[in-house]
Structures are given as C-alpha cells and as structure tokens.
Design a protein around this motif. Structure first.
Motif, short mmCIF file in Angstrom:
data_model
loop_
_atom_site.label_atom_id
_atom_site.label_comp_id
_atom_site.label_asym_id
_atom_site.label_seq_id
_atom_site.Cartn_x
_atom_site.Cartn_y
_atom_site.Cartn_z
N ASN A 54 19.73 -29.97 -4.93
CA ASN A 54 18.84 -30.50 -3.90
C ASN A 54 18.72 -32.01 -4.06
OD1 ASN A 54 16.97 -30.94 -1.93
ND2 ASN A 54 15.36 -29.70 -2.85
N SER A 55 19.41 -32.74 -3.21
CA SER A 55 19.45 -34.20 -3.35
C SER A 55 18.29 -34.89 -2.67
CB SER A 55 20.75 -34.73 -2.73
OG SER A 55 20.75 -34.54 -1.32
N ASN A 56 17.60 -34.20 -1.73
CA ASN A 56 16.58 -34.83 -0.89
C ASN A 56 17.12 -36.07 -0.17
OD1 ASN A 56 14.36 -33.05 -1.53
ND2 ASN A 56 14.26 -34.04 -3.53
N CYS A 57 18.44 -36.07 0.11
CA CYS A 57 19.06 -37.28 0.64
C CYS A 57 18.61 -37.61 2.05
CB CYS A 57 20.58 -37.17 0.59
SG CYS A 57 21.28 -35.87 1.64
N GLN A 58 17.98 -36.64 2.75
CA GLN A 58 17.47 -36.95 4.09
C GLN A 58 16.18 -37.74 4.04
OE1 GLN A 58 18.08 -33.96 7.32
NE2 GLN A 58 18.25 -32.52 5.63
N GLU A 59 15.53 -37.70 2.88
CA GLU A 59 14.21 -38.34 2.77
C GLU A 59 14.20 -39.52 1.81
OE1 GLU A 59 11.09 -34.88 3.10
OE2 GLU A 59 12.85 -34.16 1.99
N SER A 60 15.18 -39.59 0.92
CA SER A 60 15.24 -40.70 -0.02
C SER A 60 16.70 -41.00 -0.36
CB SER A 60 14.45 -40.38 -1.30
OG SER A 60 14.97 -39.21 -1.92
N THR A 61 16.94 -42.18 -0.91
CA THR A 61 18.30 -42.61 -1.22
C THR A 61 18.89 -41.80 -2.37
OG1 THR A 61 17.77 -44.85 -0.50
CG2 THR A 61 19.73 -44.58 -1.84
N SER A 62 20.14 -41.40 -2.22
CA SER A 62 20.86 -40.68 -3.26
C SER A 62 22.10 -41.47 -3.63
CB SER A 62 21.25 -39.27 -2.78
OG SER A 62 22.26 -38.72 -3.58
N GLU A 63 22.28 -41.77 -4.91
CA GLU A 63 23.45 -42.53 -5.36
C GLU A 63 24.73 -41.80 -5.00
OE1 GLU A 63 24.68 -44.83 -9.44
OE2 GLU A 63 24.36 -42.66 -9.60
N TYR A 64 24.75 -40.49 -5.21
CA TYR A 64 25.95 -39.70 -4.93
C TYR A 64 26.27 -39.72 -3.44
CZ TYR A 64 28.96 -35.64 -4.26
OH TYR A 64 29.99 -34.81 -3.88
N VAL A 65 25.27 -39.46 -2.60
CA VAL A 65 25.49 -39.43 -1.15
C VAL A 65 25.93 -40.79 -0.65
CG1 VAL A 65 24.33 -39.18 1.08
CG2 VAL A 65 23.98 -37.47 -0.73
N SER A 66 25.32 -41.85 -1.15
CA SER A 66 25.73 -43.21 -0.75
C SER A 66 27.18 -43.48 -1.12
CB SER A 66 24.82 -44.25 -1.41
OG SER A 66 23.47 -44.10 -0.99
#
Length: 418
Positions: free
Chosen positions: A94-106
């Motif tokens: 669960n990266s929460n990438c929709q709500e906060s910055t994720s290093e992996y997703v970026s």
C-alpha cells in the motif's frame, strides 16, 4: 517453423526497455518466451483475478476524493490510481501514492518519460552516448530505486515461501491467512514441466514488466473511455442506469466479480473507446525468415514490420463511420461476420497481451463507480480557457492527449440506490 518463431520482438523498439525489464515475457523470444508464458499464465487465471476486484474498488474510491475540485485533468490522477492498484495486486504493498508522494511511483513515472525521450533522440539510441548524458544518469538513478524495491520484495517473499515449505508439517498460524496471494507469490510458486520455476532475477523482471505494462495502458484506456462518455451524454446515462440497476438495494456501492458480466452496455462503451482510442497505437515484429503474402509478395527476412492498431481500428472497409463513437458496434447482434483481426487493442495471436482480462476487469470497475458518483462533462483546459472539444491525440508510450484530458466531474446523490 512454429508460428511464434517466424516473427520476434525487434531490438529497435524494445531494446531501450531491457535495462528496466530485463529478459521478461514482453521482450523475450522463442523457447524462452514460450516457457515464461506458460509459467505466468496462472497469475491471470479468473480465480486469481477475482481477488483483485476489492483492490480496484478501494483504489477507485480514493480517486473519487476530489477535494472539491470539479474541473480535473484526468491522466495524472488516473495514472496514480492504476499504479496504486498494481502495487497492491503485484506486491501487496500500500503506497498511498494517490494521497502522498512515493519514491517508487515517482521513479516509475520518470522511467516511462525518459524512455519516450530517448526514443525521440536518435543519438541517444547508442548506449555509449546515452549513459553519459544527463538523461542517462537520471535513468540509472530512477532504475536503481525501482530495482531495489522489487528485489527486496522478491527476496523477502522467497524466504517466506522457503520457510513455509520447510515447516509444512507445523504451519505458522500467526501468519496464515493474513492476505491473499499476489502476483509475486503466484509466479514464485509456478513450476514448468521439469519442476523448475523462475529465478529471483526472472521474477523481478516479470514484476517490473507487470508494473510498466499495466499502469500507463490501463490509465489511458480509462481516461479515453471517460472522455468519450463525457462527450456522449445519452450513452453515459445509459451506462449509469445499468450500474444503478445492478447495485439497487445494496448497502455497499461496490462492484463484485459476478457483476462484471452484468454490465453489457458499459462493456460495449469500453470496447468502442479501445477501438477509437487504442492505448497502444502499433506493434512491431522482425521476421526471422522470408514470409510469403497473398498476391505472390514476400516480406524479406530481417525486415521489421509495423502493424498499425490505429489504422486497423479506423479502416473504413471494416468499420462504417470509423471516427464516430458508436458502442452498438459491439452489440453481439452486430459482430457476426467481422474478422477477429478487426479489433486488436491487446494485439493478437500467441503473443497477445497476457494481462488483458486484468485490464478489462479494472476498466469496468473504475468506469462503473465513476459514473455512479459523477456526471461527466467536457472540462476546461486552463491554458486555453475554453471547454475542450475534440482534442489532438498525442501518441507517446501510450495514447495521451495534447494539453491533457480535462473533464468536469459533477457529484451525484447515490443514496437513492439503497
């Protein structure tokens, strides 16, 4: 020679993906490809896909939190949503990438952008030049983030699986049943006819490919489907009514696996959008031998052939009024006599997209829940200052829109369903 060996993935188009994806299913050829296809197929079985529906619902519900915004550029938000879903389905993460910055997703997003950038600069096609450029250094930095994340997940999961095998007679009840199997679990457990599975490096390559191939393509398909429905209100309303009828009387407004086959008109609209705006615009193959075509013509060995999915889907000899959005083309009563090769958004033949059922399931969940909660209308591009009409297609790694796809999302009251 077997059909799968007549054509192979060519280095001209796919070689730039190798540093990221290794010798994965997407890039491999011949016997290596055939073995990996067999080992990966169980990961996309219906029984496995059923487990992902809850994830699709959860990730879609997060994107619905628009913070009061009604005029939205869809590509950025939807891409984060598909990445969020894939991380949960692939890694139980669960990266929460929709709500906060994720290093992996970026890093994933940057790698995709850099690959496109490299393709457009011919002098960057040579590694000995590219790795000395600023873009090459950025690529290596983002790549190290992505590979480190995947490697750590695979190694930890392999350790757990090995431990469970050693202690099968004494199962660890403290960890049993805590989560369903994800993509990495399944491919780590797959064995070929000789009892051999994929190595850690091969599993990492396939997991990286799942993330690469699954997020942008599905995001593009979702955005263009919503765009087309926003511009065709009567079809939008018909889809919405279909979803409301399906969910009538339920306490929870969630799509379940069994619901997917009960959304026939919504599925027609998705397929028509995939025809009109295919996320992947073309596929290429290199011939390993001379290929005789009708009319006594020959494709010489070594030639790279490009099959235009856009051209196929807009061929007036196959599709009447091919530039019109007309979902009823996919009504079962209207498809008889149409060639199976007329509609190929997921490619065709033995090398068709292994994840197409996954993508179509996610598409139906996202489109259905979006229409349930919002009325869609053409949005306003702030840079232009006017309501968007027809937008210019922007073919990149996937089909995007010049200036973005802007939609107005007007919240609906769905309490009457209960």
């Amino acid at each position: 020679m077997a059909p799968g060996n007549i054509t192979v993935k060519d280095d001209l188009v796919y070689n730039h993906l190798r540093p990221w994806l290794g010798h994965s299913l997407l890039i491999s050829n011949g016997k290596e490809w055939a073995r990996k296809r067999r080992l990966l197929t169980p990961a996309f079985h219906f029984d496995i896909l059923k487990n992902y529906i809850t994830t699709f619902n959860t990730s879609t519900n997060t994107i619905m939190l628009t913070d009061g915004k009604t005029n939205i550029e869809m590509f950025n938000d939807v891409t984060l949503m598909t990445l969020d879903s894939l991380l949960k389905c692939a890694f139980s993460y669960n990266s929460n990438c929709q709500e906060s910055t994720s290093e992996y997703v970026s890093a994933i997003v940057e790698l995709s952008d850099l690959i496109l950038n490299r393709r457009l600069r011919i002098w960057h096609h040579w590694d000995w030049i590219y790795w000395r450029t600023q873009q090459g250094r950025r690529f290596k930095k983002a790549l190290s983030i992505v590979h480190r994340f995947t490697r750590e997940v695979v190694q930890k999961r392999r350790t757990i699986i090995n431990h469970q095998r050693m202690t099968e007679s004494q199962p660890d009840l403290s960890t049993a049943g805590q989560r369903r199997k994800d993509f990495v679990d399944i491919i780590l457990s797959s064995k070929d006819e000789d009892g051999q599975g994929l190595t850690n490096e091969e599993v990492e390559a396939e997991a990286n490919t799942f993330m690469f191939a699954g997020h942008d393509t599905t995001a593009s398909a979702i955005c263009w489907t919503l765009y087309n429905l926003a511009h065709h209100d009567h079809y939008q309303e018909k889809c919405r009514q279909e979803v409301m009828d399906l969910l009538q009387g339920r306490d929870e407004h969630e799509i379940e696996w069994e619901d997917l086959s009960n959304l026939p008109f919504t599925t027609m609209c998705i397929r028509e959008s995939l025809r009109l705006h295919s996320p992947v615009q073309a596929v290429t193959r290199k011939y390993t031998q001379d290929m005789l075509l009708p009319g006594n013509r020959t494709v010489p060995k070594g030639v790279i052939c490009l099959v235009s999915l856009y051209g196929t889907h807009h061929n007036p000899a196959v599709w009447s009024n091919p530039h019109e959005f007309y979902p009823l083309r996919f009504d079962p009563n209207n498809t008889s006599g149409r060639s199976a090769s007329a509609f190929i958004p997921f490619s065709a033949g033995p090398r068709n997209c292994i994840g197409q059922k996954f993508a179509l399931a996610e598409l139906r969940v996202v489109v259905a829940l979006t229409l349930l909660r919002f009325h869609l209308a053409p949005g306003v591009n702030p840079e232009v200052g006017s309501i968007s009409g027809d937008v210019r297609r922007l073919p990149q790694l996937v089909l995007r829109a010049e200036g973005g796809l802007w939609l107005q999302l007007e919240p609906l009251n769905v309490s009457g369903l209960v």
